[in-house]
Every structure is written in structure tokens, then in C-alpha cells.
Enzyme design. Sequence first.
Site, PDB file in Angstrom:
ATOM      1  N   TRP A  11       0.818  -1.227   0.000  1.00 41.15           N
ATOM      2  CA  TRP A  11       0.000   0.000   0.000  1.00 41.15           C
ATOM      3  C   TRP A  11       0.844   1.267   0.000  1.00 41.15           C
ATOM      4  O   TRP A  11       0.311   2.372  -0.135  1.00 41.15           O
ATOM      5  CB  TRP A  11      -0.941   0.001   1.204  1.00 41.15           C
ATOM      6  CG  TRP A  11      -2.030  -1.021   1.142  1.00 41.15           C
ATOM      7  CD1 TRP A  11      -2.198  -2.005   0.202  1.00 41.15           C
ATOM      8  CD2 TRP A  11      -3.124  -1.162   2.047  1.00 41.15           C
ATOM      9  NE1 TRP A  11      -3.323  -2.748   0.482  1.00 41.15           N
ATOM     10  CE2 TRP A  11      -3.916  -2.252   1.612  1.00 41.15           C
ATOM     11  CE3 TRP A  11      -3.519  -0.482   3.207  1.00 41.15           C
ATOM     12  CZ2 TRP A  11      -5.068  -2.669   2.277  1.00 41.15           C
ATOM     13  CZ3 TRP A  11      -4.669  -0.887   3.875  1.00 41.15           C
ATOM     14  CH2 TRP A  11      -5.430  -1.967   3.410  1.00 41.15           C
ATOM     15  N   LYS A  12       2.127   1.135   0.234  1.00 43.27           N
ATOM     16  CA  LYS A  12       3.028   2.300   0.286  1.00 43.27           C
ATOM     17  C   LYS A  12       2.469   3.377   1.237  1.00 43.27           C
ATOM     18  O   LYS A  12       1.824   3.041   2.218  1.00 43.27           O
ATOM     19  CB  LYS A  12       3.253   2.854  -1.119  1.00 43.27           C
ATOM     20  CG  LYS A  12       3.615   1.761  -2.125  1.00 43.27           C
ATOM     21  CD  LYS A  12       4.080   2.302  -3.431  1.00 43.27           C
ATOM     22  CE  LYS A  12       4.289   1.166  -4.399  1.00 43.27           C
ATOM     23  NZ  LYS A  12       4.924   1.575  -5.638  1.00 43.27           N
ATOM     24  N   HIS A  94      12.735  -2.519  -1.041  1.00 41.56           N
ATOM     25  CA  HIS A  94      11.906  -1.980  -2.122  1.00 41.56           C
ATOM     26  C   HIS A  94      12.677  -0.857  -2.829  1.00 41.56           C
ATOM     27  O   HIS A  94      13.391  -0.082  -2.183  1.00 41.56           O
ATOM     28  CB  HIS A  94      10.583  -1.459  -1.559  1.00 41.56           C
ATOM     29  CG  HIS A  94       9.594  -1.160  -2.639  1.00 41.56           C
ATOM     30  ND1 HIS A  94       9.646  -0.006  -3.368  1.00 41.56           N
ATOM     31  CD2 HIS A  94       8.566  -1.891  -3.143  1.00 41.56           C
ATOM     32  CE1 HIS A  94       8.669  -0.029  -4.275  1.00 41.56           C
ATOM     33  NE2 HIS A  94       8.008  -1.167  -4.164  1.00 41.56           N
ATOM     34  N   GLU A  96      11.883   1.914  -3.849  1.00 43.28           N
ATOM     35  CA  GLU A  96      11.644   3.275  -3.321  1.00 43.28           C
ATOM     36  C   GLU A  96      12.477   3.521  -2.064  1.00 43.28           C
ATOM     37  O   GLU A  96      12.907   4.649  -1.806  1.00 43.28           O
ATOM     38  CB  GLU A  96      10.138   3.474  -3.065  1.00 43.28           C
ATOM     39  CG  GLU A  96       9.383   3.597  -4.384  1.00 43.28           C
ATOM     40  CD  GLU A  96       7.956   3.079  -4.351  1.00 43.28           C
ATOM     41  OE1 GLU A  96       7.402   2.890  -3.259  1.00 43.28           O
ATOM     42  OE2 GLU A  96       7.413   2.845  -5.452  1.00 43.28           O
ATOM     43  N   GLU A 166      11.514  -6.663  -9.283  1.00 47.76           N
ATOM     44  CA  GLU A 166      10.738  -5.501  -9.697  1.00 47.76           C
ATOM     45  C   GLU A 166      11.603  -4.550 -10.509  1.00 47.76           C
ATOM     46  O   GLU A 166      12.321  -3.710  -9.923  1.00 47.76           O
ATOM     47  CB  GLU A 166      10.210  -4.763  -8.469  1.00 47.76           C
ATOM     48  CG  GLU A 166       9.391  -5.617  -7.536  1.00 47.76           C
ATOM     49  CD  GLU A 166       8.488  -4.765  -6.660  1.00 47.76           C
ATOM     50  OE1 GLU A 166       7.276  -4.872  -6.796  1.00 47.76           O
ATOM     51  OE2 GLU A 166       9.023  -3.966  -5.873  1.00 47.76           O
ATOM     52  N   GLY A 172       4.911   1.454 -11.017  1.00 45.13           N
ATOM     53  CA  GLY A 172       4.059   2.644 -10.990  1.00 45.13           C
ATOM     54  C   GLY A 172       4.032   3.410 -12.305  1.00 45.13           C
ATOM     55  O   GLY A 172       3.538   4.528 -12.367  1.00 45.13           O
ATOM     56  N   SER A 212       3.686  -2.780 -12.207  1.00 48.06           N
ATOM     57  CA  SER A 212       2.465  -2.547 -12.976  1.00 48.06           C
ATOM     58  C   SER A 212       1.692  -3.826 -13.303  1.00 48.06           C
ATOM     59  O   SER A 212       1.195  -3.984 -14.417  1.00 48.06           O
ATOM     60  CB  SER A 212       2.784  -1.766 -14.254  1.00 48.06           C
ATOM     61  OG  SER A 212       3.359  -0.508 -13.924  1.00 48.06           O
ATOM     62  N   GLY A 233       1.511  -2.884  -6.340  1.00 53.57           N
ATOM     63  CA  GLY A 233       1.418  -1.554  -5.751  1.00 53.57           C
ATOM     64  C   GLY A 233       0.057  -0.953  -6.025  1.00 53.57           C
ATOM     65  O   GLY A 233      -0.937  -1.248  -5.354  1.00 53.57           O
ATOM     66  N   GLY A 234      -0.014  -0.114  -7.049  1.00 54.52           N
ATOM     67  CA  GLY A 234      -1.234   0.636  -7.371  1.00 54.52           C
ATOM     68  C   GLY A 234      -2.508  -0.189  -7.369  1.00 54.52           C
ATOM     69  O   GLY A 234      -3.526   0.222  -6.792  1.00 54.52           O
TER      70      GLY A 234
END
Length: 251
Positions: A11-12, A94, A96, A166, A172, A212, A233-234
Site C-alpha cells: 500500500w506504500k 523496495h 523506493e 521488480e 508505478g 504494474s 502496488g497501485g
Amino acid sequence: MDRKKIVAGNWKMNMTYEQSVRLINELKKITNTNVEIKIAPSFTNLNSAIALLDSSSIEVIAQNVHFEQRGAFTGEISVEMLKSIGISSVIIGHSERRKYFNENDFILSKKVKVAIENSLSVIFCIGEELSEREKGNHFELIKNQIINGLFELNINQIKNVTLAYEPVWAIGTGKTAENFQIQEMHQFIRKLFEDKFGAEISKSMRILYGGSVKPNNAEEIFLLDDVDGGLIGGASLNFSDFNSIVEAANG
Ligand code: PEP
């Protein structure tokens, strides 16, 4: 070998408390699945997520953990804190975290060790930037991320690690790697584990794809030989998309 598929929602930094409760109440409708479902809400929503999913098979996991056990590290969360509320898995590495919080291989290997030594399972993320792929360095880079992050673990410890490949350029962005690119990288990763830890570990190791994954491409990705599910993710932020992805993994 039959490896049970995992679909994990990252969910970030999304979802207020109310939004999180709403989505979890929808997720509770997912039953009858052969897929291991995990969600990684923000730290502030972990406790309530665990309570809401008390009688569900959906596992609540953490997005991050600090490498020290406790002490003067303002703003950080320790393994002990996670375990004390019933968390047993954490995402480490991750892209990020690597990119925006300067978490390099050295830091990440410390995080992996402290998690594993304290009985937390780890989803360890690896992935190359587009520039690395364009230079043809992607296999070497992934190999180094794996060696530096994980290869100090022993055979018993590595059993508690799941990989998530990833490609950074696919996270994303709406851009998914081609199926052949995913399969060749997953196969490469599995071979690295075979060479280091032996065939048995390598065959049972679950390697997720992330970048994605959406309802319209999940099925074909999950059908690839060395793909054992996805880190999402999204599309994990709304019930209908996440549920479709779980169904795609269920086959
Ligand atoms: C991720 O954050 O791990 C991810 C794969 O994001 P997205 O599905 O949005 O690309």
C-alpha cells in the site's frame, strides 16, 4: 515443483485509517482461494488491520523495519515492535527505499539479518533501473543485489526469504516488462540460488514479479514458469483490481 502462489499488496504511503478499514472489510470477502494473500499497510494501520483480519487467512505484513533492535533512532520501527503486534513478515529493499532513502546493499543486508535472526520472514526486493538494462548490466546488477543482500544467510535462514523481482522502470509507470524478460530474469535468479544453496532450496524459493501488474496482465505473468505470484502496488489499493489479480493467481 508446486509452489503456492503469493499475491502481496504494497500500500506504500496510501490509505488513511478509515480508507484502510473500508478496503480490509472488502478484502475479507475473498475466501476459497489457494493463493497466499498478504497486505502491507502503513505502520499506523497495522494494528487495526491485524485485528480486522483476525479470523482471515490474509496476512498483514510490514513495509519496512530498522536494522537496530532498539534505541535512539527517532522515527524508526524495530523488529521487536512489529513482532509484538503479531507481524511475522516484512518487505525489505523496495526500490523506493533504495532510491529515496539511500538504502544500499550494506544497510539492506543488515535489515535482512536482523529480521531473519528474529524470526521474521522477508520479502526481499531487487530490480534494475532502465539505464542499467539499456547498458546490458541488468543480470550483473541483480546478481550483486542478491549476493550482497542475502548470501550471508545460511540454508535454514534463506528458507524464510521470498524474492520480488521488480524492474524499477516498470513500477508505478504502467509499463510492464515483456513476459520473456520476466521469465529469463526469474530463471536467472533461481539458478543463482541453486548454485549457492542447492536444488532443493532453489526449487522451493518463491520469486514474485512486481511492476504494474494489473487485472489485464496478471494471468499471463502468473503463468510464466518461474513466477510465483506478484508484489502489487497501485492495483492493491482497490478491491476490484486486487481481487481480480488474486483470481488470476488462483488459476
Ligand atoms: C511496487 O510498489 O512494488 C509495485 C510493483 O508497484 P506498481 O504495481 O504500482 O507498479
